[in-house]
Write a protein that holds these residues in place. Sequence first.
Motif, PDB file in Angstrom:
ATOM      1  N   LEU A  96      -0.745  89.356  74.713  1.00 12.45           N
ATOM      2  CA  LEU A  96      -0.465  90.718  74.267  1.00 12.45           C
ATOM      3  C   LEU A  96       0.876  91.201  74.817  1.00 12.45           C
ATOM      4  O   LEU A  96       1.630  91.887  74.113  1.00 12.45           O
ATOM      5  CB  LEU A  96      -1.592  91.668  74.692  1.00 12.45           C
ATOM      6  CG  LEU A  96      -2.912  91.503  73.939  1.00 12.45           C
ATOM      7  CD1 LEU A  96      -3.992  92.381  74.564  1.00 12.45           C
ATOM      8  CD2 LEU A  96      -2.754  91.815  72.468  1.00 12.45           C
ATOM      9  N   ASP A  97       1.186  90.850  76.065  1.00 13.30           N
ATOM     10  CA  ASP A  97       2.484  91.215  76.643  1.00 13.30           C
ATOM     11  C   ASP A  97       3.626  90.585  75.858  1.00 13.30           C
ATOM     12  O   ASP A  97       4.660  91.211  75.626  1.00 13.30           O
ATOM     13  CB  ASP A  97       2.565  90.792  78.115  1.00 13.30           C
ATOM     14  CG  ASP A  97       1.700  91.647  79.022  1.00 13.30           C
ATOM     15  OD1 ASP A  97       1.291  92.752  78.600  1.00 13.30           O
ATOM     16  OD2 ASP A  97       1.421  91.205  80.150  1.00 13.30           O
ATOM     17  N   GLU A 153      -7.085  91.846  69.471  1.00 16.49           N
ATOM     18  CA  GLU A 153      -7.765  92.321  70.671  1.00 16.49           C
ATOM     19  C   GLU A 153      -8.444  91.176  71.422  1.00 16.49           C
ATOM     20  O   GLU A 153      -8.816  91.324  72.584  1.00 16.49           O
ATOM     21  CB  GLU A 153      -8.776  93.424  70.345  1.00 16.49           C
ATOM     22  CG  GLU A 153      -9.900  93.035  69.428  1.00 16.49           C
ATOM     23  CD  GLU A 153      -9.562  93.164  67.950  1.00 16.49           C
ATOM     24  OE1 GLU A 153     -10.467  92.960  67.132  1.00 16.49           O
ATOM     25  OE2 GLU A 153      -8.401  93.440  67.591  1.00 16.49           O
ATOM     26  N   ASP A 154      -8.563  90.016  70.786  1.00 16.75           N
ATOM     27  CA  ASP A 154      -9.155  88.852  71.438  1.00 16.75           C
ATOM     28  C   ASP A 154      -8.123  88.010  72.194  1.00 16.75           C
ATOM     29  O   ASP A 154      -8.484  87.028  72.836  1.00 16.75           O
ATOM     30  CB  ASP A 154      -9.868  87.974  70.406  1.00 16.75           C
ATOM     31  CG  ASP A 154     -11.052  88.693  69.770  1.00 16.75           C
ATOM     32  OD1 ASP A 154     -11.660  89.550  70.448  1.00 16.75           O
ATOM     33  OD2 ASP A 154     -11.362  88.400  68.598  1.00 16.75           O
ATOM     34  N   ARG A 170      -1.468  87.841  61.158  1.00 19.55           N
ATOM     35  CA  ARG A 170      -1.636  87.375  62.541  1.00 19.55           C
ATOM     36  C   ARG A 170      -2.070  88.505  63.465  1.00 19.55           C
ATOM     37  O   ARG A 170      -2.565  88.260  64.546  1.00 19.55           O
ATOM     38  CB  ARG A 170      -0.336  86.771  63.061  1.00 19.55           C
ATOM     39  CG  ARG A 170       0.045  85.510  62.346  1.00 19.55           C
ATOM     40  CD  ARG A 170       1.355  85.015  62.856  1.00 19.55           C
ATOM     41  NE  ARG A 170       1.755  83.841  62.104  1.00 19.55           N
ATOM     42  CZ  ARG A 170       2.686  83.022  62.484  1.00 19.55           C
ATOM     43  NH1 ARG A 170       3.339  83.255  63.592  1.00 19.55           N
ATOM     44  NH2 ARG A 170       2.992  81.979  61.758  1.00 19.55           N
ATOM     45  N   MET A 171      -1.856  89.737  63.041  1.00 22.96           N
ATOM     46  CA  MET A 171      -2.220  90.882  63.874  1.00 22.96           C
ATOM     47  C   MET A 171      -3.709  91.202  63.811  1.00 22.96           C
ATOM     48  O   MET A 171      -4.216  91.944  64.633  1.00 22.96           O
ATOM     49  CB  MET A 171      -1.407  92.116  63.464  1.00 22.96           C
ATOM     50  CG  MET A 171       0.090  91.943  63.645  1.00 22.96           C
ATOM     51  SD  MET A 171       0.563  91.512  65.325  1.00 22.96           S
ATOM     52  CE  MET A 171       0.283  93.066  66.124  1.00 22.96           C
ATOM     53  N   VAL A 172      -4.412  90.644  62.823  1.00 23.73           N
ATOM     54  CA  VAL A 172      -5.850  90.873  62.708  1.00 23.73           C
ATOM     55  C   VAL A 172      -6.536  90.226  63.905  1.00 23.73           C
ATOM     56  O   VAL A 172      -6.255  89.085  64.250  1.00 23.73           O
ATOM     57  CB  VAL A 172      -6.395  90.305  61.381  1.00 23.73           C
ATOM     58  CG1 VAL A 172      -7.907  90.414  61.311  1.00 23.73           C
ATOM     59  CG2 VAL A 172      -5.748  91.017  60.199  1.00 23.73           C
ATOM     60  N   ASP A 173      -7.398  90.969  64.560  1.00 21.88           N
ATOM     61  CA  ASP A 173      -8.175  90.499  65.720  1.00 21.88           C
ATOM     62  C   ASP A 173      -7.327  90.141  66.934  1.00 21.88           C
ATOM     63  O   ASP A 173      -7.707  89.285  67.722  1.00 21.88           O
ATOM     64  CB  ASP A 173      -9.051  89.294  65.355  1.00 21.88           C
ATOM     65  CG  ASP A 173     -10.265  89.696  64.540  1.00 21.88           C
ATOM     66  OD1 ASP A 173     -10.666  90.876  64.636  1.00 21.88           O
ATOM     67  OD2 ASP A 173     -10.821  88.844  63.840  1.00 21.88           O
TER      68      ASP A 173
END
Length: 162
Positions: free
Chosen positions: A110-111, A103-104, A98-101
Amino acid sequence: MKTPGKKNNLFEQFSNAATKFTGSSSAFIIALLIVVVWAVSGPVFHYSETWQLVINTGTTIITFLMVFLIQKAQNKDGKAIQLKLNELLAAHERASNRMVDIEDLTEAELDQLHKFYVTLAALAKQETDIHCSHSIDAAQEVSAIKAKHLFKPKHHGTTSGK
Protein backbone atom coordinates in the motif's frame (compact mmCIF):
# COMPACT_ATOMS: atom_id res chain seq x y z
CA MET A 1 -28.59 -6.79 -1.00
CA LYS A 2 -31.11 -8.81 1.01
CA THR A 3 -32.29 -12.08 -0.43
CA PRO A 4 -36.08 -12.47 -0.16
CA GLY A 5 -37.05 -15.16 2.33
CA LYS A 6 -33.59 -15.27 3.87
CA LYS A 7 -33.50 -13.98 7.44
CA ASN A 8 -30.45 -12.62 9.23
CA ASN A 9 -29.19 -14.69 12.11
CA LEU A 10 -30.17 -13.71 15.65
CA PHE A 11 -26.89 -11.91 16.39
CA GLU A 12 -27.11 -9.95 13.14
CA GLN A 13 -30.64 -8.84 13.99
CA PHE A 14 -29.65 -7.91 17.54
CA SER A 15 -26.52 -6.02 16.50
CA ASN A 16 -28.40 -4.07 13.82
CA ALA A 17 -31.11 -3.08 16.30
CA ALA A 18 -28.60 -2.29 19.07
CA THR A 19 -26.44 -0.22 16.73
CA LYS A 20 -29.47 1.72 15.53
CA PHE A 21 -30.69 2.31 19.10
CA THR A 22 -27.35 3.21 20.67
CA GLY A 23 -26.77 5.82 17.99
CA SER A 24 -30.11 7.48 18.70
CA SER A 25 -31.03 10.52 20.77
CA SER A 26 -33.20 8.30 22.96
CA ALA A 27 -30.21 6.20 23.99
CA PHE A 28 -28.23 9.30 24.91
CA ILE A 29 -31.12 10.69 26.98
CA ILE A 30 -31.54 7.35 28.79
CA ALA A 31 -27.80 7.20 29.55
CA LEU A 32 -27.86 10.79 30.77
CA LEU A 33 -30.87 10.08 33.02
CA ILE A 34 -29.11 7.04 34.50
CA VAL A 35 -26.08 9.19 35.37
CA VAL A 36 -28.30 11.92 36.85
CA VAL A 37 -30.27 9.41 38.95
CA TRP A 38 -26.99 7.86 40.12
CA ALA A 39 -25.53 11.27 41.03
CA VAL A 40 -28.69 12.40 42.85
CA SER A 41 -28.79 9.13 44.80
CA GLY A 42 -25.28 9.77 46.15
CA PRO A 43 -26.38 11.47 49.38
CA VAL A 44 -28.96 8.72 50.02
CA PHE A 45 -26.22 6.09 49.89
CA HIS A 46 -23.69 8.39 51.63
CA TYR A 47 -21.45 8.26 48.56
CA SER A 48 -20.46 4.75 49.59
CA GLU A 49 -18.05 2.47 47.79
CA THR A 50 -21.00 0.33 46.69
CA TRP A 51 -22.69 3.43 45.22
CA GLN A 52 -19.52 4.20 43.24
CA LEU A 53 -19.07 0.54 42.28
CA VAL A 54 -22.54 0.45 40.71
CA ILE A 55 -21.75 3.15 38.13
CA ASN A 56 -18.18 1.92 37.56
CA THR A 57 -19.30 -1.66 36.95
CA GLY A 58 -22.23 -0.62 34.77
CA THR A 59 -20.18 1.67 32.56
CA THR A 60 -17.35 -0.87 32.28
CA ILE A 61 -19.69 -3.63 31.14
CA ILE A 62 -21.49 -1.39 28.67
CA THR A 63 -18.19 -0.06 27.29
CA PHE A 64 -16.81 -3.59 26.93
CA LEU A 65 -19.86 -4.76 24.98
CA MET A 66 -20.05 -1.60 22.88
CA VAL A 67 -16.48 -2.08 21.64
CA PHE A 68 -17.53 -5.30 19.90
CA LEU A 69 -20.81 -3.86 18.66
CA ILE A 70 -19.06 -0.80 17.19
CA GLN A 71 -16.38 -2.99 15.58
CA LYS A 72 -19.02 -5.21 13.97
CA ALA A 73 -20.84 -2.16 12.60
CA GLN A 74 -17.57 -0.68 11.28
CA ASN A 75 -16.59 -3.98 9.65
CA LYS A 76 -19.97 -4.19 7.91
CA ASP A 77 -19.84 -0.54 6.80
CA GLY A 78 -16.24 -0.91 5.64
CA LYS A 79 -17.06 -3.99 3.60
CA ALA A 80 -20.07 -2.26 2.01
CA ILE A 81 -17.96 0.78 1.11
CA GLN A 82 -15.22 -1.42 -0.38
CA LEU A 83 -17.78 -3.27 -2.48
CA LYS A 84 -19.25 0.00 -3.75
CA LEU A 85 -15.81 1.31 -4.64
CA ASN A 86 -14.92 -1.97 -6.34
CA GLU A 87 -18.12 -1.68 -8.41
CA LEU A 88 -17.22 1.86 -9.46
CA LEU A 89 -13.71 0.76 -10.47
CA ALA A 90 -15.01 -2.26 -12.36
CA ALA A 91 -17.66 -0.20 -14.17
CA HIS A 92 -15.32 2.58 -15.31
CA GLU A 93 -13.60 1.58 -18.54
CA ARG A 94 -10.42 3.58 -17.88
CA ALA A 95 -10.02 2.70 -14.21
CA SER A 96 -7.38 0.17 -13.32
CA ASN A 97 -8.91 -3.13 -12.21
CA ARG A 98 -5.75 -3.69 -10.17
CA MET A 99 -7.23 -1.36 -7.55
CA VAL A 100 -10.09 -3.77 -6.83
CA ASP A 101 -9.53 -5.46 -3.45
CA ILE A 102 -6.34 -3.57 -2.63
CA GLU A 103 -7.38 -3.65 1.03
CA ASP A 104 -5.89 -7.16 1.05
CA LEU A 105 -2.39 -5.86 0.19
CA THR A 106 0.36 -5.60 2.77
CA GLU A 107 1.23 -2.28 4.37
CA ALA A 108 4.43 -2.12 2.29
CA GLU A 109 2.49 -2.72 -0.94
CA LEU A 110 0.00 0.00 0.00
CA ASP A 111 2.90 2.37 0.74
CA GLN A 112 4.31 1.65 -2.72
CA LEU A 113 0.94 2.44 -4.32
CA HIS A 114 0.72 5.62 -2.25
CA LYS A 115 4.11 6.76 -3.59
CA PHE A 116 2.85 6.09 -7.11
CA TYR A 117 -0.21 8.29 -6.55
CA VAL A 118 1.89 11.06 -5.02
CA THR A 119 3.96 11.02 -8.23
CA LEU A 120 0.80 10.83 -10.33
CA ALA A 121 -0.61 13.86 -8.49
CA ALA A 122 2.59 15.78 -9.18
CA LEU A 123 2.32 14.89 -12.89
CA ALA A 124 -1.32 15.97 -12.93
CA LYS A 125 -0.37 19.36 -11.50
CA GLN A 126 2.02 19.84 -14.43
CA GLU A 127 -0.68 19.05 -17.01
CA THR A 128 -2.17 21.98 -18.88
CA ASP A 129 -5.30 20.00 -19.75
CA ILE A 130 -7.34 19.60 -16.54
CA HIS A 131 -9.28 16.73 -18.12
CA CYS A 132 -6.15 14.65 -18.71
CA SER A 133 -6.16 11.44 -16.71
CA HIS A 134 -3.53 8.88 -15.80
CA SER A 135 -4.19 5.33 -14.69
CA ILE A 136 -1.76 2.88 -13.14
CA ASP A 137 -1.68 0.89 -16.38
CA ALA A 138 -1.05 3.98 -18.53
CA ALA A 139 1.71 5.12 -16.18
CA GLN A 140 3.30 1.66 -16.33
CA GLU A 141 3.21 1.71 -20.14
CA VAL A 142 4.90 5.11 -20.18
CA SER A 143 7.41 3.90 -17.60
CA ALA A 144 8.21 0.80 -19.70
CA ILE A 145 8.72 2.95 -22.82
CA LYS A 146 11.01 5.29 -20.90
CA ALA A 147 12.95 2.40 -19.42
CA LYS A 148 13.48 0.93 -22.90
CA HIS A 149 14.95 4.19 -24.16
CA LEU A 150 16.95 5.04 -21.06
CA PHE A 151 18.59 1.68 -20.55
CA LYS A 152 19.48 0.75 -24.12
CA PRO A 153 23.05 -0.45 -24.16
CA LYS A 154 25.33 2.09 -25.77
CA HIS A 155 27.79 0.64 -28.22
CA HIS A 156 31.08 2.51 -28.30
CA GLY A 157 33.01 0.00 -30.31
CA THR A 158 34.53 -1.70 -27.25
CA THR A 159 34.00 -5.26 -26.13
CA SER A 160 34.80 -4.69 -22.49
CA GLY A 161 31.22 -3.65 -21.67
CA LYS A 162 32.26 -0.22 -20.41
